[in-house]
Design a protein around this motif. Structure first.
Motif, PDB file in Angstrom:
ATOM      1  N   ARG A   1       0.831  -1.200   0.000  1.00 33.65           N
ATOM      2  CA  ARG A   1       0.000   0.000   0.000  1.00 33.65           C
ATOM      3  C   ARG A   1       0.874   1.262   0.000  1.00 33.65           C
ATOM      4  O   ARG A   1       0.587   2.236  -0.710  1.00 33.65           O
ATOM      5  CB  ARG A   1      -0.924   0.000   1.209  1.00 33.65           C
TER       6      ARG A   1
ATOM      7  N   SER B   1       1.113   4.006  -2.884  1.00 31.15           N
ATOM      8  CA  SER B   1       0.823   5.403  -2.554  1.00 31.15           C
ATOM      9  C   SER B   1       1.943   6.329  -2.976  1.00 31.15           C
ATOM     10  O   SER B   1       1.702   7.489  -3.299  1.00 31.15           O
ATOM     11  CB  SER B   1       0.571   5.536  -1.041  1.00 31.15           C
TER      12      SER B   1
ATOM     13  N   ASN C   1      -4.604   3.444  -6.705  1.00 33.26           N
ATOM     14  CA  ASN C   1      -3.695   4.144  -5.800  1.00 33.26           C
ATOM     15  C   ASN C   1      -4.100   5.616  -5.697  1.00 33.26           C
ATOM     16  O   ASN C   1      -4.933   6.111  -6.478  1.00 33.26           O
ATOM     17  CB  ASN C   1      -2.241   3.968  -6.248  1.00 33.26           C
ATOM     18  N   PRO C   2      -3.540   6.368  -4.735  1.00 33.52           N
ATOM     19  CA  PRO C   2      -3.946   7.768  -4.550  1.00 33.52           C
ATOM     20  C   PRO C   2      -3.808   8.620  -5.810  1.00 33.52           C
ATOM     21  O   PRO C   2      -4.645   9.491  -6.060  1.00 33.52           O
ATOM     22  CB  PRO C   2      -3.009   8.249  -3.438  1.00 33.52           C
TER      23      PRO C   2
ATOM     24  N   SER D   1      -6.776   7.884  -7.901  1.00 29.63           N
ATOM     25  CA  SER D   1      -7.985   8.403  -7.254  1.00 29.63           C
ATOM     26  C   SER D   1      -8.115   9.904  -7.466  1.00 29.63           C
ATOM     27  O   SER D   1      -9.201  10.417  -7.728  1.00 29.63           O
ATOM     28  CB  SER D   1      -7.946   8.079  -5.760  1.00 29.63           C
ATOM     29  N   ARG D   2      -6.981  10.625  -7.342  1.00 33.87           N
ATOM     30  CA  ARG D   2      -7.027  12.071  -7.547  1.00 33.87           C
ATOM     31  C   ARG D   2      -7.252  12.415  -9.009  1.00 33.87           C
ATOM     32  O   ARG D   2      -7.995  13.356  -9.329  1.00 33.87           O
ATOM     33  CB  ARG D   2      -5.725  12.711  -7.049  1.00 33.87           C
TER      34      ARG D   2
ATOM     35  N   GLU E   1     -12.242   8.206  -5.418  1.00 34.95           N
ATOM     36  CA  GLU E   1     -11.773   7.881  -4.072  1.00 34.95           C
ATOM     37  C   GLU E   1     -12.422   6.614  -3.529  1.00 34.95           C
ATOM     38  O   GLU E   1     -11.833   5.890  -2.730  1.00 34.95           O
ATOM     39  CB  GLU E   1     -12.066   9.062  -3.133  1.00 34.95           C
TER      40      GLU E   1
ATOM     41  N   ARG F   1     -10.690   3.061  -3.425  1.00 33.78           N
ATOM     42  CA  ARG F   1      -9.672   2.696  -2.441  1.00 33.78           C
ATOM     43  C   ARG F   1     -10.274   1.882  -1.292  1.00 33.78           C
ATOM     44  O   ARG F   1      -9.543   1.337  -0.475  1.00 33.78           O
ATOM     45  CB  ARG F   1      -8.999   3.959  -1.904  1.00 33.78           C
TER      46      ARG F   1
END
Length: 433
Positions: free
Chosen positions: A93, A97, A116-117, A120-121, A126, A129
């Motif tokens: 993780r 990230s 992953n972040p 997601s962005r 989001e 996740r």
């Protein structure tokens, strides 16, 4: 019969007494056995409960090799495996990230099971996740179509570059998809790695445009030099009047080439960020007076009047003195070039505005059309290309000004009206502000 009854009574009494003691002994033995058997089971149950509540460093001592001992040993092994897998998951993780590229994992049904972040962005998903979500949660249609194509393919590495709308606006994305195969044959999902290559493509386009522009700018004076040189070699050198005129033109074109090469080198150094600026407090008025005095002879020859309006007591700005001079020189030089002879006027002024000082260079020249105002700071961009070359402009001066001002944490603005003149305003922070 009496004797027999007495014997029977004695035997019954013995049996009752034996049964009582047998029951007492069996209860005592059962209680002791239950206590000794339940104690390790209670320890195992307590350890399992603590493990469920997050206490991962739980160990059960194994003293015997019986069934309970083997159960305790199995519990210890499972707890160690769970801790190892948990740590591995945490490492994975953290790795995911920390990766700047967007990574999305889909299952065999095409649902997003991991993002992953960065992903997601980028795609505003989001929820991926925490749980599986359908691909339709991605708003951009081009990305959804790509997911569908990858899902249908189910084999081989898939590469594609596309333009998609993301949380950062329209971006150029390079997508690499790799299928996940279970037991080597059964399709189990896809891993997609998405790189944002917008900046790289913009840099490549800028490089191509720059090379094209430089080549074009070099071609014109070189062709002129070549043509006049050939004319001289073919006999024009024997005509003193024409030879002098041709040589003057060659000299002028050579100076234009020299100025162009110098400006290209300066701009390259400035844009590369390798210049070590020597920032210091700089008094604005003396610097403006010195720079304006350098242009007085050229302005006088053209009949242009330079006016300087800088009050006493202006606060010093934080700047590199030599690059501050380059900014002012470029602006004054442009102003003199684009005003009419005999009636031209260039006004250089400075004034304080809060924690900054603004320097204005205004002229009453031909002005700049509104459609060109947003592009005049681009490299090699000229409003009037023919006149600019005739006056010796390289098309790089304003681009150099912009980059120097930005490096000084300042800003440069322009206002203009056709046939009424142009005003350039450079704002720099006050030293110590």
């Amino acid at each position: 019969m009496h004797d027999i009854a007495a014997v029977e009574a004695q035997i019954d009494k013995g049996i009752e007494s034996g049964l009582y003691w047998a029951l007492l002994i069996s209860l005592t033995a059962g209680a002791l056995s239950a206590m000794f058997l339940s104690r390790p089971l209670v320890r195992i149950a307590s350890a399992a409960d603590r493990f469920l509540h997050g206490e991962t460093e739980v160990k059960i001592p194994v003293k015997h090799d019986d069934e309970i001992g083997r159960l305790a040993r199995a519990f210890n092994y499972l707890s160690e495996e769970i801790v190892r897998l948990t740590r591995k998951e945490e490492w994975l993780r953290e790795v995911l990230s920390s990766i700047r590229e967007a990574i999305i994992v889909t299952n065999a049904s095409g649902e997003i099971v991991l993002a992953n972040p960065a992903a997601s962005r980028l795609f505003m998903i989001e929820a991926a996740r925490k749980r599986s979500i359908p691909v339709t949660n991605i708003e951009d249609a081009a990305m959804r179509e790509l997911f569908e194509r990858v899902q249908k393919r189910q084999s081989g590495i898939y590469n594609e570059e596309l333009t998609a709308m993301t949380s950062k606006g329209k971006r150029t994305l390079k997508v690499t998809a790799v299928p996940v195969m279970r037991r080597g044959a059964l399709f189990d999902g896809t891993v997609l790695v998405i790189n944002d290559v917008t900046r790289l493509r913009n840099l490549e386009r800028t490089r191509r445009d720059f090379v094209s522009s430089v080549s074009h700018e070099l071609r014109t004076p070189l062709a002129s030099i070549k043509g006049y040189t050939e004319t001289l070699l073919e006999g024009a050198m024997n005509d003193p009047e024409n030879a002098t005129a041709f040589l003057n033109i060659i000299h002028q074109e050579a100076e234009q080439l020299t100025a162009l090469v110098n400006d290209v080198l300066d701009l390259s150094r400035i844009e590369s960020g390798k210049i070590a600026y020597s920032f210091e407090p700089v008094d604005v008025k003396p610097q403006l007076e010195k720079t304006a005095a350098l242009f007085e002879p050229a302005a006088a020859r053209k009949g242009v009047r330079i006016e300087l309006n800088a009050p006493e007591g202006l606060p010093a700005v934080l700047a590199d003195r030599s690059y501050f001079d380059i900014v002012v020189r470029n602006l004054i030089d442009n102003a003199i070039k684009y005003v009419d002879a005999e009636s031209g006027r260039v006004r250089v002024s400075a004034y304080a505005t809060g924690d900054s000082v603004s320097i204005e260079v205004a002229d009453n020249g031909i002005g700049i059309p509104q459609a060109d105002l947003d592009r005049i700071f681009e490299r090699f961009y000229r409003v009037d290309k023919a006149r600019s070359r005739e006056l010796g402009g390289t098309g790089l001066g304003l681009s150099i000004v912009k980059h120097i001002v930005l490096a000084h944490k300042g800003k440069v603005e322009v206002r203009s009206r056709i046939n009424r003149g142009t005003t350039f305003t450079v704002t720099l922070p006050v030293a110590g502000a």
